[in-house]
Design a protein around this motif. Sequence first.
Motif, short mmCIF file in Angstrom:
data_model
loop_
_atom_site.label_atom_id
_atom_site.label_comp_id
_atom_site.label_asym_id
_atom_site.label_seq_id
_atom_site.Cartn_x
_atom_site.Cartn_y
_atom_site.Cartn_z
N ALA A 93 -89.29 -0.67 -3.71
CA ALA A 93 -90.14 0.49 -3.41
C ALA A 93 -89.95 0.97 -1.97
O ALA A 93 -89.76 2.17 -1.71
CB ALA A 93 -91.61 0.14 -3.66
N VAL A 94 -89.96 0.03 -1.02
CA VAL A 94 -89.85 0.41 0.39
C VAL A 94 -88.47 1.00 0.68
O VAL A 94 -88.35 2.05 1.33
CB VAL A 94 -90.13 -0.80 1.30
N THR A 95 -87.42 0.34 0.22
CA THR A 95 -86.07 0.84 0.50
C THR A 95 -85.82 2.17 -0.21
O THR A 95 -85.12 3.03 0.33
CB THR A 95 -85.01 -0.18 0.07
N LEU A 96 -86.40 2.34 -1.38
CA LEU A 96 -86.21 3.59 -2.11
C LEU A 96 -86.82 4.76 -1.33
O LEU A 96 -86.21 5.83 -1.21
CB LEU A 96 -86.86 3.49 -3.50
N ILE A 97 -88.01 4.58 -0.77
CA ILE A 97 -88.65 5.64 -0.01
C ILE A 97 -87.86 5.94 1.26
O ILE A 97 -87.58 7.10 1.59
CB ILE A 97 -90.10 5.24 0.33
N LEU A 98 -87.50 4.89 1.99
CA LEU A 98 -86.76 5.09 3.24
C LEU A 98 -85.40 5.73 2.99
O LEU A 98 -84.99 6.65 3.71
CB LEU A 98 -86.58 3.75 3.95
N ASP A 234 -80.22 -0.59 -8.77
CA ASP A 234 -79.46 -1.44 -7.87
C ASP A 234 -80.38 -2.34 -7.05
O ASP A 234 -80.10 -3.52 -6.84
CB ASP A 234 -78.61 -0.57 -6.94
N ALA A 235 -81.50 -1.78 -6.58
CA ALA A 235 -82.43 -2.57 -5.76
C ALA A 235 -83.09 -3.67 -6.57
O ALA A 235 -83.32 -4.77 -6.06
CB ALA A 235 -83.48 -1.65 -5.14
N LEU A 236 -83.42 -3.41 -7.82
CA LEU A 236 -84.06 -4.43 -8.65
C LEU A 236 -83.09 -5.55 -9.00
O LEU A 236 -83.53 -6.64 -9.39
CB LEU A 236 -84.63 -3.79 -9.92
N ARG A 237 -81.80 -5.29 -8.90
CA ARG A 237 -80.80 -6.34 -9.16
C ARG A 237 -80.30 -6.99 -7.87
O ARG A 237 -79.32 -7.73 -7.89
CB ARG A 237 -79.60 -5.75 -9.90
N MET A 238 -80.96 -6.73 -6.76
CA MET A 238 -80.47 -7.18 -5.45
C MET A 238 -80.29 -8.69 -5.43
O MET A 238 -81.19 -9.45 -5.78
CB MET A 238 -81.45 -6.76 -4.36
#
Length: 311
Positions: A93-98, A234-238
């Motif tokens: 969530a944080v990286t997606l917003i930024l 991609d972020a959820l598979r980090m």
Amino acid sequence: MSATSIHRRSERRRVTERNRGEGRLAFWLVIPSILILTVVIGYPIIQSLVRSLWGDAIGNPSFVGVGNYQRALWGLGAKEFWEATGFTYFIAAVTLILEALLGLAMALLMNRAFRGRGLLRASVLVPWAVPTAVAAVLWKWAFDPSGIVNALLGQEIVWTGSQVPSTVAIIIADTWKTAPFIALLILAGLQVIPEDVYEAAKIDGASAWQRFCFITLPLVKPALLVALLFRLLDALRMYDLPAIMTNGANGTTTMSILVVRSTLSQLKPGYGGALATLTFLFIFITAYFFVRALGVNAVDTGGKPSSGGKR
């Protein structure tokens, strides 16, 4: 029946037959890709699902049914699983917003006409071109207690020594790495907006902010949402970034790290298979609701505007 009506019916029939022919051709062209994806993606998923129903013994495992899932969701491993899930979704969530904000800003800048624009576009894409493992090592060195980050801040922070600094370091590294990807997709959407639309808005007296809110954002929305969808998955598979920077310590374990740790490090293939299946289901459900809620539509539907949410 007039000649005009006959001609119109004949024209509609030809268009219908041509569309059917194109549909059949598209179907047969897609079939090889579907078969390849079924083998490459479907087979591991089925194998993981089947293995998750058996115990962790390597030689002769016993059938445990949904026991591994019970263990992960509300059993002995529930605390570890839900902590990893919560951290993964928080990071996403944080990286997606930024990344959306930075990517939009970079795309707007790169879309402007100025000398050296090509060099700027090439330099912006450098972080995205760097392999994630290499970027993780570079940022691990940068966030070392004697690294460049502490030198610039004039501090002696042990970035990987506790959860909050470790989380901040991972967010910064991931944002630096993947914001150019979102910028590139948004830039592609900006370049298809006709310049005449902006000229007409200027003539009507629209300010720069009004042109951005009522022209740029609505017209670039499809590209932006598709970029966010890709980044969400991609972020959820980090895995590699936190695995290299913190090794999952201090509460920075993601779902993928937990799967690998349980399967390989702890030699629990049955439990690891259950975790892998749960990770897949969580990501699939999240992507589904993301598409339904925001109305992501990457396909042109005959000029009809896509509607958000329900159709």
